[in-house]
Design a protein around this motif. Structure first.
Motif, mmCIF file in Angstrom:
data_model
loop_
_atom_site.group_PDB
_atom_site.id
_atom_site.type_symbol
_atom_site.label_atom_id
_atom_site.label_comp_id
_atom_site.label_asym_id
_atom_site.label_seq_id
_atom_site.Cartn_x
_atom_site.Cartn_y
_atom_site.Cartn_z
ATOM 1 N N TRP A 115 7.760 -2.628 -12.911
ATOM 2 C CA TRP A 115 8.018 -1.254 -12.468
ATOM 3 C C TRP A 115 9.390 -0.801 -12.933
ATOM 4 C CZ3 TRP A 115 4.690 1.945 -9.912
ATOM 5 C CH2 TRP A 115 3.556 1.354 -9.327
ATOM 6 N N ALA A 117 11.922 1.942 -11.538
ATOM 7 C CA ALA A 117 12.134 2.787 -10.360
ATOM 8 C C ALA A 117 13.346 3.675 -10.597
ATOM 9 C CB ALA A 117 12.331 1.916 -9.122
ATOM 10 N N GLY A 136 7.514 9.091 -5.616
ATOM 11 C CA GLY A 136 6.372 8.185 -5.513
ATOM 12 C C GLY A 136 5.954 7.671 -6.876
ATOM 13 N N PRO A 137 4.794 6.999 -6.939
ATOM 14 C CA PRO A 137 4.316 6.470 -8.216
ATOM 15 C C PRO A 137 3.964 7.616 -9.157
ATOM 16 C CG PRO A 137 2.662 6.161 -6.497
ATOM 17 C CD PRO A 137 3.889 6.711 -5.828
ATOM 18 N N GLN A 138 4.228 7.405 -10.433
ATOM 19 C CA GLN A 138 3.990 8.423 -11.447
ATOM 20 C C GLN A 138 2.777 8.042 -12.292
ATOM 21 O OE1 GLN A 138 6.127 11.211 -11.347
ATOM 22 N NE2 GLN A 138 6.736 10.080 -9.506
ATOM 23 N N ARG A 146 4.798 0.337 -15.046
ATOM 24 C CA ARG A 146 4.511 1.497 -14.206
ATOM 25 C C ARG A 146 5.833 2.133 -13.787
ATOM 26 N NH1 ARG A 146 0.185 1.072 -10.163
ATOM 27 N NH2 ARG A 146 0.504 3.306 -10.281
ATOM 28 N N TRP A 148 7.996 4.625 -10.908
ATOM 29 C CA TRP A 148 8.064 5.152 -9.545
ATOM 30 C C TRP A 148 9.348 5.963 -9.443
ATOM 31 C CZ3 TRP A 148 4.666 2.834 -5.648
ATOM 32 C CH2 TRP A 148 4.795 3.417 -4.375
ATOM 33 N N LEU A 172 7.288 1.113 -2.575
ATOM 34 C CA LEU A 172 7.356 0.486 -3.897
ATOM 35 C C LEU A 172 7.274 -1.031 -3.760
ATOM 36 C CD1 LEU A 172 7.878 0.221 -6.947
ATOM 37 C CD2 LEU A 172 10.322 0.518 -6.444
#
Length: 195
Positions: A115, A117, A136-138, A146, A148, A172
């Motif tokens: 991730w 962040a 939040g998560p994208q 991923r 966030w 997260l």
């Protein structure tokens, strides 16, 4: 720190705390002058990153900025969208954020954390050209990483308390798996970005 000491470090680059295969690479906006003087990310006394990181369950105790190296053993790291230190984030322009987003993308492709962040929704929106992004998560991914967006832990961000930020950071943490995306241990190569 004196005003002269702080002024002398404008534009300084602070090395990342990063290696390949991290669980989460936290990404600040850019280094504060306090961070530039100390060499420790999120070092300004009003910054709430370290207490939020602890309250969210990422660390077993509240780390001090000088203990930032301990993050690597937890599969965590720190970088920034824009590398140069300033007194305030509003000293950065949109073009600098866009260049920082491109540099950050290359760094994430190289390090391959699970991730990324980004701690600051406005910085995320500008750096990645996503004006409607929310905390939040994208949808965006960078390679297999991923993304966030988290609230900015600066003391100036009064809309978020330590507790409400910790709750978002904990979301997260719950999404992160314990398995690194690649073996860790190789320090980050290339130019550093900072907090």
């Amino acid at each position: 720190m004196t005003p002269e000491e702080l002024n002398a470090v404008r534009g300084r680059i602070v090395p990342d705390v990063a290696t390949d295969g991290l669980r989460v690479l936290f990404c600040g906006i850019n280094p504060s002058l306090t961070t530039a003087v100390t060499g420790h990310h999120f070092a300004h006394p009003g910054n709430r990153f370290w207490p939020v990181l602890h309250r969210s369950g990422f660390t077993l105790r509240r780390l001090r900025p000088a203990e930032q190296g301990e993050l690597l053993g937890l599969g965590l790291g720190i970088t920034n969208v824009v590398a140069r230190a300033t007194a305030r984030a509003d000293e950065l322009d949109a073009e600098e954020f866009r260049r920082g987003g491109a540099d950050l993308t290359a760094k994430v492709e190289r390090l391959a954390p699970q991730w990324l962040a980004v701690v600051g929704i406005t910085a995320y929106r500008t750096a990645f050209g996503e004006p409607r992004a929310r905390i939040g998560p994208q949808v965006r991914t960078i390679g297999g990483t991923r993304v966030w967006a988290l609230p900015n832990p600066s003391g100036l961000n009064a809309h978020w308390t330590v507790q409400t930020m910790a709750e978002e950071y904990a979301r997260l943490r719950e999404a992160v798996t314990d398995r690194p995306s690649r073996p860790t241990g190789r320090p980050a190569a290339g130019p550093a970005l900072t907090d």
